[in-house]
Design a protein around this motif. Structure first.
Motif, PDB file in Angstrom:
ATOM      1  N   THR A  76       0.817  -1.218   0.000  1.00 23.60           N
ATOM      2  CA  THR A  76       0.000   0.000   0.000  1.00 23.60           C
ATOM      3  C   THR A  76       0.848   1.264   0.000  1.00 23.60           C
ATOM      4  O   THR A  76       0.314   2.367   0.157  1.00 23.60           O
ATOM      5  CB  THR A  76      -0.946   0.038   1.224  1.00 23.60           C
ATOM      6  OG1 THR A  76      -0.193   0.285   2.415  1.00 23.60           O
ATOM      7  CG2 THR A  76      -1.718  -1.263   1.366  1.00 23.60           C
TER       8      THR A  76
ATOM      9  N   ASP B  17      -3.762   5.653   6.071  1.00 17.93           N
ATOM     10  CA  ASP B  17      -2.886   4.549   5.696  1.00 17.93           C
ATOM     11  C   ASP B  17      -3.051   3.296   6.556  1.00 17.93           C
ATOM     12  O   ASP B  17      -2.816   2.183   6.091  1.00 17.93           O
ATOM     13  CB  ASP B  17      -1.416   4.987   5.679  1.00 17.93           C
ATOM     14  CG  ASP B  17      -0.964   5.653   6.966  1.00 17.93           C
ATOM     15  OD1 ASP B  17      -1.782   5.764   7.898  1.00 17.93           O
ATOM     16  OD2 ASP B  17       0.202   6.073   7.033  1.00 17.93           O
TER      17      ASP B  17
ATOM     18  N   SER C 277      -5.897   0.820   4.916  1.00 24.56           N
ATOM     19  CA  SER C 277      -5.514   0.091   3.710  1.00 24.56           C
ATOM     20  C   SER C 277      -4.406  -0.906   3.996  1.00 24.56           C
ATOM     21  O   SER C 277      -4.389  -2.011   3.442  1.00 24.56           O
ATOM     22  CB  SER C 277      -5.093   1.065   2.605  1.00 24.56           C
ATOM     23  OG  SER C 277      -4.106   1.967   3.059  1.00 24.56           O
ATOM     24  N   SER C 278      -3.489  -0.543   4.884  1.00 29.46           N
ATOM     25  CA  SER C 278      -2.406  -1.456   5.245  1.00 29.46           C
ATOM     26  C   SER C 278      -2.944  -2.693   5.965  1.00 29.46           C
ATOM     27  O   SER C 278      -2.518  -3.823   5.702  1.00 29.46           O
ATOM     28  CB  SER C 278      -1.389  -0.723   6.132  1.00 29.46           C
ATOM     29  OG  SER C 278      -0.296  -1.561   6.446  1.00 29.46           O
TER      30      SER C 278
ATOM     31  N   GLU D 170      -4.858  -5.001   3.431  1.00 27.15           N
ATOM     32  CA  GLU D 170      -3.932  -5.745   2.583  1.00 27.15           C
ATOM     33  C   GLU D 170      -3.278  -6.883   3.357  1.00 27.15           C
ATOM     34  O   GLU D 170      -2.998  -7.945   2.802  1.00 27.15           O
ATOM     35  CB  GLU D 170      -2.860  -4.807   2.030  1.00 27.15           C
ATOM     36  CG  GLU D 170      -1.983  -5.415   0.959  1.00 27.15           C
ATOM     37  CD  GLU D 170      -2.732  -5.744  -0.317  1.00 27.15           C
ATOM     38  OE1 GLU D 170      -2.327  -6.710  -1.009  1.00 27.15           O
ATOM     39  OE2 GLU D 170      -3.721  -5.052  -0.640  1.00 27.15           O
TER      40      GLU D 170
ATOM     41  N   GLN E  26      -5.773   6.657  -0.886  1.00 19.73           N
ATOM     42  CA  GLN E  26      -6.009   5.806   0.271  1.00 19.73           C
ATOM     43  C   GLN E  26      -7.459   5.321   0.314  1.00 19.73           C
ATOM     44  O   GLN E  26      -7.729   4.173   0.661  1.00 19.73           O
ATOM     45  CB  GLN E  26      -5.666   6.567   1.553  1.00 19.73           C
ATOM     46  CG  GLN E  26      -4.175   6.847   1.699  1.00 19.73           C
ATOM     47  CD  GLN E  26      -3.864   7.725   2.892  1.00 19.73           C
ATOM     48  OE1 GLN E  26      -4.648   8.590   3.270  1.00 19.73           O
ATOM     49  NE2 GLN E  26      -2.707   7.503   3.497  1.00 19.73           N
TER      50      GLN E  26
ATOM     51  N   GLN F  17      -7.780   2.556  -2.231  1.00 20.04           N
ATOM     52  CA  GLN F  17      -7.153   1.325  -1.762  1.00 20.04           C
ATOM     53  C   GLN F  17      -8.096   0.532  -0.862  1.00 20.04           C
ATOM     54  O   GLN F  17      -8.136  -0.695  -0.919  1.00 20.04           O
ATOM     55  CB  GLN F  17      -5.854   1.642  -1.006  1.00 20.04           C
ATOM     56  CG  GLN F  17      -4.690   2.027  -1.890  1.00 20.04           C
ATOM     57  CD  GLN F  17      -3.444   2.341  -1.084  1.00 20.04           C
ATOM     58  OE1 GLN F  17      -3.523   2.751   0.068  1.00 20.04           O
ATOM     59  NE2 GLN F  17      -2.288   2.160  -1.694  1.00 20.04           N
TER      60      GLN F  17
END
Length: 216
Positions: free
Chosen positions: A117, A152, A155-156, A159, A183, A186
């Protein structure tokens, strides 16, 4: 063992102690503090010297394993499992070195954006969520992660868990263009995939913190 950074007990024996597994699943201690190791491991000078001597052939994954091994007990995560977790965590990064340095003018810049990401949080989140998956497999349990994000982190986290069978995730983020468009995309383009649910909410990330803290 781990303790809360807010624990003010006068003696070590009076502190509430948590196992590594308990710390991973709790997120926060009961008093609201962050978990810290009860004892900080000491790395002998000879070990540090050997790491430096082998630096040219030493990968980031090997470095990560060597450090984690000092904080994660073998009885809970054996060597071969921890090596596999670390290796899998960084397999999808866009650079073979995972983390690399680059000289720019007179400065050296450490690049932390090669994760899936592009956020530095991929480095920790990928490892953490695979550890969660391992523990859940061992205990035959399932987990739903609830995440409030300003960008962030959401999305992190998505994933990192979207391919872990026993984990689902619900992410809440500030809507109405209050986070970066990249973001938001994502997160929202992953909505519905393998137990991922993403919800835009009214207000700012500070407003979102209020109901999140109440839930926890």
């Amino acid at each position: 063992m781990y303790v809360s950074c807010r624990d003010t007990a006068s003696s070590t024996s009076a502190r509430r102690r948590y196992s590594f597994r308990e710390a991973v699943f709790s997120g926060w201690a009961e008093d609201g503090g962050m978990f810290v190791p009860e004892e900080i491991p000491v790395i002998p000078r000879a070990t540090l010297s050997s790491w430096r001597q082998n630096a040219a052939a030493w990968t980031y994954s090997e470095c990560c394993f060597a450090v984690l091994r000092r904080f994660v007990p073998r009885g809970q995560v054996p060597d071969e499992v921890l090596r596999g977790i670390v290796g899998d965590a960084f397999a999808g990064f866009g650079h073979g070195d995972v983390v690399c340095s680059r000289a720019i003018g007179g400065a050296t810049v450490l690049e932390l954006f090669h994760g899936p990401t592009l956020a530095f949080k991929d480095l920790g989140m990928q490892v953490l969520c695979k550890i969660l998956g391992y523990f859940l497999e061992q205990s035959d349990e399932r987990l739903n992660l609830l995440v409030g994000t300003s960008g962030d982190t959401g999305s992190s986290a998505i994933e990192a868990v979207k391919d872990i069978p026993r984990v689902t995730i619900t992410v809440l983020y500030p809507g109405c263009n209050r986070i970066a468009r990249l973001q938001e995309l994502q997160m929202t383009t992953s909505d519905g995939a393998n137990g991922v649910k993403v919800i835009a909410v009214d207000g700012t990330s500070d407003d979102l913190d209020v109901p999140m803290e109440t839930l926890f």
